[in-house]
Design an enzyme around this catalytic site. Structure first.
Site, PDB file in Angstrom:
ATOM      1  N   GLY A  61      39.946  76.099  68.601  1.00 12.44           N
ATOM      2  CA  GLY A  61      41.085  75.359  67.443  1.00 12.44           C
ATOM      3  C   GLY A  61      42.732  76.715  68.094  1.00 12.44           C
ATOM      4  N   CYS A  88      35.291  79.605  71.181  1.00 12.61           N
ATOM      5  CA  CYS A  88      36.419  79.885  70.898  1.00 12.61           C
ATOM      6  C   CYS A  88      37.484  81.193  69.937  1.00 12.61           C
ATOM      7  CB  CYS A  88      37.263  78.741  71.615  1.00 12.61           C
ATOM      8  SG  CYS A  88      38.953  79.822  72.403  1.00 12.61           S
ATOM      9  N   TYR A  89      37.916  80.069  68.414  1.00 13.10           N
ATOM     10  CA  TYR A  89      38.099  80.403  67.188  1.00 13.10           C
ATOM     11  C   TYR A  89      37.142  80.640  66.258  1.00 13.10           C
ATOM     12  CZ  TYR A  89      40.422  79.899  62.567  1.00 13.10           C
ATOM     13  OH  TYR A  89      40.772  80.446  61.602  1.00 13.10           O
ATOM     14  N   HIS A 175      34.691  78.399  77.176  1.00 11.30           N
ATOM     15  CA  HIS A 175      34.473  76.420  76.728  1.00 11.30           C
ATOM     16  C   HIS A 175      33.245  75.877  76.779  1.00 11.30           C
ATOM     17  CE1 HIS A 175      37.716  75.407  73.189  1.00 11.30           C
ATOM     18  NE2 HIS A 175      37.677  76.727  74.438  1.00 11.30           N
ATOM     19  N   GLU A 177      31.602  73.127  76.619  1.00 14.13           N
ATOM     20  CA  GLU A 177      31.591  71.594  76.318  1.00 14.13           C
ATOM     21  C   GLU A 177      32.475  71.442  77.475  1.00 14.13           C
ATOM     22  OE1 GLU A 177      32.822  73.680  73.890  1.00 14.13           O
ATOM     23  OE2 GLU A 177      35.115  73.259  73.637  1.00 14.13           O
ATOM     24  N   SER A 229      39.445  41.233  68.955  1.00 19.63           N
ATOM     25  CA  SER A 229      40.527  41.742  69.792  1.00 19.63           C
ATOM     26  C   SER A 229      39.556  40.804  71.570  1.00 19.63           C
ATOM     27  CB  SER A 229      40.756  42.802  70.737  1.00 19.63           C
ATOM     28  OG  SER A 229      39.504  43.608  71.115  1.00 19.63           O
ATOM     29  N   GLY A 230      38.234  41.015  71.757  1.00 21.89           N
ATOM     30  CA  GLY A 230      37.538  40.997  72.673  1.00 21.89           C
ATOM     31  C   GLY A 230      36.852  41.764  73.558  1.00 21.89           C
ATOM     32  N   GLY A 231      37.509  42.747  72.967  1.00 22.35           N
ATOM     33  CA  GLY A 231      37.531  44.337  73.500  1.00 22.35           C
ATOM     34  C   GLY A 231      35.503  44.895  73.017  1.00 22.35           C
ATOM     35  N   VAL A 232      34.178  45.360  73.687  1.00 18.73           N
ATOM     36  CA  VAL A 232      33.433  45.919  73.234  1.00 18.73           C
ATOM     37  C   VAL A 232      33.669  47.035  71.946  1.00 18.73           C
ATOM     38  CG1 VAL A 232      33.693  48.152  74.233  1.00 18.73           C
ATOM     39  CG2 VAL A 232      31.697  46.822  74.208  1.00 18.73           C
ATOM     40  N   ASP A 233      34.348  46.729  71.151  1.00 19.47           N
ATOM     41  CA  ASP A 233      34.222  47.778  70.544  1.00 19.47           C
ATOM     42  C   ASP A 233      35.042  46.925  69.023  1.00 19.47           C
ATOM     43  OD1 ASP A 233      34.887  49.659  71.683  1.00 19.47           O
ATOM     44  OD2 ASP A 233      36.790  49.991  71.487  1.00 19.47           O
ATOM     45  N   SER A 234      35.580  45.979  69.260  1.00 22.13           N
ATOM     46  CA  SER A 234      35.569  45.206  68.685  1.00 22.13           C
ATOM     47  C   SER A 234      34.717  43.878  67.855  1.00 22.13           C
ATOM     48  CB  SER A 234      36.994  43.783  67.905  1.00 22.13           C
ATOM     49  OG  SER A 234      37.197  43.028  69.074  1.00 22.13           O
ATOM     50  N   SER A 235      34.312  43.675  69.290  1.00 28.63           N
ATOM     51  CA  SER A 235      32.738  42.392  69.190  1.00 28.63           C
ATOM     52  C   SER A 235      31.798  43.125  68.734  1.00 28.63           C
ATOM     53  CB  SER A 235      32.994  42.556  71.389  1.00 28.63           C
ATOM     54  OG  SER A 235      33.842  41.607  71.378  1.00 28.63           O
ATOM     55  N   LYS A 372      33.312  55.729  73.541  1.00 30.38           N
ATOM     56  CA  LYS A 372      32.789  54.168  74.025  1.00 30.38           C
ATOM     57  C   LYS A 372      32.009  53.700  74.865  1.00 30.38           C
ATOM     58  CE  LYS A 372      35.843  50.743  75.522  1.00 30.38           C
ATOM     59  NZ  LYS A 372      37.382  50.903  74.265  1.00 30.38           N
TER      60      LYS A 372
END
Ligand code: XMP
Length: 515
Positions: A61, A88-89, A175, A177, A229-235, A372
Site C-alpha cells: 500500500g 511490502c507495506y 512483490h 505477485e 450487453s452480450g459480453g461474457v460478464d453480463s451473459s 475475466k
C-alpha cells in the site's frame, strides 16, 4: 469438497497489486477473498462461518507506518490463529507492530532488484542464493522484531524477508505477485501448501451454486432485470439469473446504435432461447441525438450512462422489477475507484453510473469478485456459445468511445466497416488472436492520393493488445504482413479512409481504449 472452501484472506492496504495476489492464489486452486483492513471482529466471524480461513496476507500500500492515518492491522486478525504473510507495506506493518525497526529508506527502491537469500527454507524454500525481485517501497525494515530472523536482504532493505516460524508470521519486502519476480509462484506455493496446508480444490465454477442461491434469497418473490450487453460478464450474470428466477427475470438489451456489425442480431438470437423474458430496447435515435455535438470523452460516457439509466428505469417500471442484476467484475470496480486508495481512471458506465442512481431495492453483482478469465471458465461450464465465451471485451459505451470527437451516423458507418476488416484479418491470419483488437476512427483528416487524385480523408488507428485482466496490457506485435493486409483493405474498401496507423503504446501509460 466441504461447502466452506479453504480460503486465504487478503487485507487490502490500497496497493495497486492487491488484486494480483488474489489471482495468484486462485490460480493455484485456493479461494481468496480481499477484505478491508477496517474489518470488524463480527465481520471476521461471519467470514469464518462462510470460509475455512487458512491464512492471511497483508497487501502492499502507499502508506508509511508512521503516518497518522496509516491503515492498521485489527487485533482480531491475530485471533484467527492462522499464518500471516505481510508483503511490502504489510511486511513493514508486521515488523512495526511486533517491535522491529522501520525507517525511511535512503533511496526509494523501485523496479528490479536482487535479493540475497540467507535462508532458503520455509516461506523461501526452493529459492536460489540470489533472486531477481520486484520492489516498490519507500520505508524499509532495519531490524527484525524479537523472535524473528532475517531470511533475505537487498541493497536498500536489510530485512527484505523475515520469519517467526513459531508464530507462523512472515514478511517479505518485495512483490512476489508480479511476474517480474520469477520465484513469486514458489513463495505462494510455500505459503499456501506447506505453511497454511490448504487443499487446492477450488474452481471458479464452485461459485455458481452459491451465486444462484444468493440471487434467489435476495430477490425473494420479487422480480429483477438484468442489464445484458452480450459480453461474457453480463451473459453469465443473465444465465445465473435465469437459473435462479426463470421468468421473474427480464433481460434488457439496449440497442444504442453503437454496436459492431451484426452484433445485436447475434445477441438477440442467443438469448431468445433461454428461460427468461427478453426485451430489446431500440434506442438508437435517442442515444445519437443526446450525443450530437459532444466531443469530450467523459461527457460522452456520462451521457451514455444516463441514457442507459433512463432506459432501464423505464423498463424496470414496466415489468415491476425491484432488483437489478449486473455483470460487474472485479477489475471494473478497481478502475472505477472502489478501493480506498485508488482513483477513478475512466467512468465505466456499467459501474460508475447505474447502481447509485437507480431506484431499485437492491443491485446484485454475482461476479463482482471474479476476473475475466474466471468468468470465461464459468461461461464454458454453463455451455454458453463460443461466440460469447471468447467474445472480446467490448466497452458499454460501444463505438462511441472509439470515434474520437463527435459521434455521427456517418462516422459510425465508417468505423463499423473498419472494425469488421480488422477483426476478419486478425481472426483469419493469426492462430491465437490477441486479447483485444479493434479500429479507432480519428478526428483528424490527412492528405492521400486516390486514383491519381489528391484525397483528404479519415485516419483509422488499429489497436491490438495482449492482456490478462485489462489492468495492464502490451500492444500486440502483429506480423507486418497482417498489418499490411489490414491497411490495404481499409484504404481500398472504405473510400473515406486515406491513412492507417498502428498503436504501439502499452497500458500504462496509455489505456486500452482511446477515450
Ligand atoms: P481501458 O481503456 O480502461 O479498458 O484500458 C480496459 C478494458 O475495459 C473495457 N472498457 C469498458 N468496459 N464499460 C465496460 O464495460 C466501459 O465503460 C469500458 N471502458 C473500457 C475496454 O474495452 C478494455 O477491455
Amino acid at each position: 469438497m466441504s461447502s466452506r472452501p479453504d480460503t486465504i484472506l487478503i487485507l487490502d492496504f490500497g496497493g495497486q497489486y492487491c488484486h494480483l495476489i488474489g489471482r495468484r492464489i486462485r490460480e493455484k486452486g485456493v479461494y481468496s477473498e480481499i477484505i478491508s483492513p477496517g474489518v470488524s471482529e463480527k465481520q471476521l466471524q461471519k467470514l469464518a462461518e462462510r470460509f475455512n480461513i487458512k491464512g492471511v496476507i497483508l497487501s502492499g500500500g502507499p502508506s508509511s507506518v508512521y503516518e497518522r492515518n496509516a491503515p492498521r492491522l485489527p487485533k482480531s486478525v491475530f485471533h484467527l490463529g492462522v499464518p500471516i504473510l505481510g508483503l511490502c507495506y504489510g511486511h513493514q506493518l508486521l515488523a512495526y507492530l511486533m517491535g522491529g525497526k522501520v525507517v525511511r529508506a535512503k533511496k526509494r527502491e523501485y523496479g528490479i532488484s536482487f535479493a540475497k537469500i540467507k535462508k532458503a527454507g520455509g516461506i523461501l524454500k526452493g529459492l536460489k542464493k540470489r533472486e531477481r525481485v520486484w520492489m516498490s517501497h519507500g520505508d524499509a525494515v532495519l531490524s527484525c522484531p524479537p523472535g524473528f530472523r532475517v531470511l533475505a536482504e537487498t541493497k536498500n532493505a536489510p530485512v527484505a524477508a523475515m520469519a517467526n516460524s513459531k508464530k507462523n508470521l512472515f514478511g517479505i519486502q518485495w512483490h512476489p505477485e508480479v511476474i517480474h519476480t520469477p520465484s513469486g509462484n514458489k513463495i505462494f506455493e510455500n505459503f499456501l501448501f506447506n505453511i497454511c496446508r490448504c487443499k487446492n480444490n477450488w474452481q471458479p465454477i464452485n461459485l455458481v451454486n452459491q451465486a444462484i442461491k444468493e440471487i434467489k434469497k435476495r430477490v425473494g418473490a420479487s422480480r429483477a432485470i438484468v442489464a445484458l450487453s452480450g459480453g461474457v460478464d453480463s451473459s453469465v450474470a443473465t444465465v445465473l439469473g435465469s437459473h435462479a428466477l426463470g421468468r421473474r427475470l427480464t433481460a434488457v438489451f439496449v440497442d444504442h446504435g453503437l454496436m459492431r456489425e451484426g452484433e445485436s442480431e447475434q445477441i438477440i438470437n442467443t438469448f431468445k432461447k433461454f428461460d427468461l423474458n427478453f426485451i430489446l430496447a431500440r434506442e438508437k435515435m435517442n442515444f445519437l441525438k443526446a450525443l450530437r455535438g459532444v466531443k469530450n470523452p467523459e461527457r460522452k460516457r456520462k451521457i451514455i450512462g444516463r441514457k442507459f439509466i433512463k432506459t432501464f428505469e423505464k423498463i424496470a417500471k414496466r415489468v415491476k422489477a425491484d432488483y437489478l442484476l449486473q455483470g460487474t467484475i472485479y477489475p471494473d470496480r478497481i478502475e472505477s475507484g472502489h478501493s480506498q486508495g485508488s482513483v477513478v481512471i475512466k467512468t465505466h458506465h456499467n459501474v460508475g453510473g447505474i447502481p447509485s442512481q437507480l431506484n431499485f431495492k437492491g443491485i446484485i453483482e454475482p461476479l463482482k469478485d471474479l476476473y475475466k478469465d474466471e468468468v470465461r471458465k464459468i461461461a464454458k461450464e454453463l455451455n454458453l456459445p463460443k461466440s460469447i465465451i471468447s467474445r472480446q471485451p467490448f466497452p458499454g459505451p460501444g463505438l462511441a468511445i472509439r470515434i474520437i470527437g463527435e459521434v455521427t451516423e456517418k462516422k459510425l458507418k465508417i468505423l463499423r466497416r473498419a472494425d469488421k476488416i480488422v477483426r476478419e484479418e486478425i481472426e483469419s491470419e493469426i492462430k491465437k488472436a490477441p486479447w483485444q483488437y479493434f479500429a479507432v476512427l480519428l478526428d483528424e483528416k490527412t492528405t492521400g492520393v486516390q486514383g491519381d487524385k489528391r484525397a483528404y480523408g479519415n485516419v483509422i488507428a488499429v489497436r491490438a493488445v495482449e492482456s490478462r485482466e485489462a489492468m495492464t496490457a502490451n500492444f500486440s506485435q502483429l506480423p507486418w504482413s497482417v498489418l499490411e493486409k489490414i491497411s490495404s483493405r481499409l484504404v481500398n474498401e472504405i473510400p473515406q479512409v486515406t491513412r492507417v496507423v498502428y498503436d504501439i503504446t502499452n497500458k500504462p501509460p496509455a489505456t486500452i481504449e482511446w477515450e
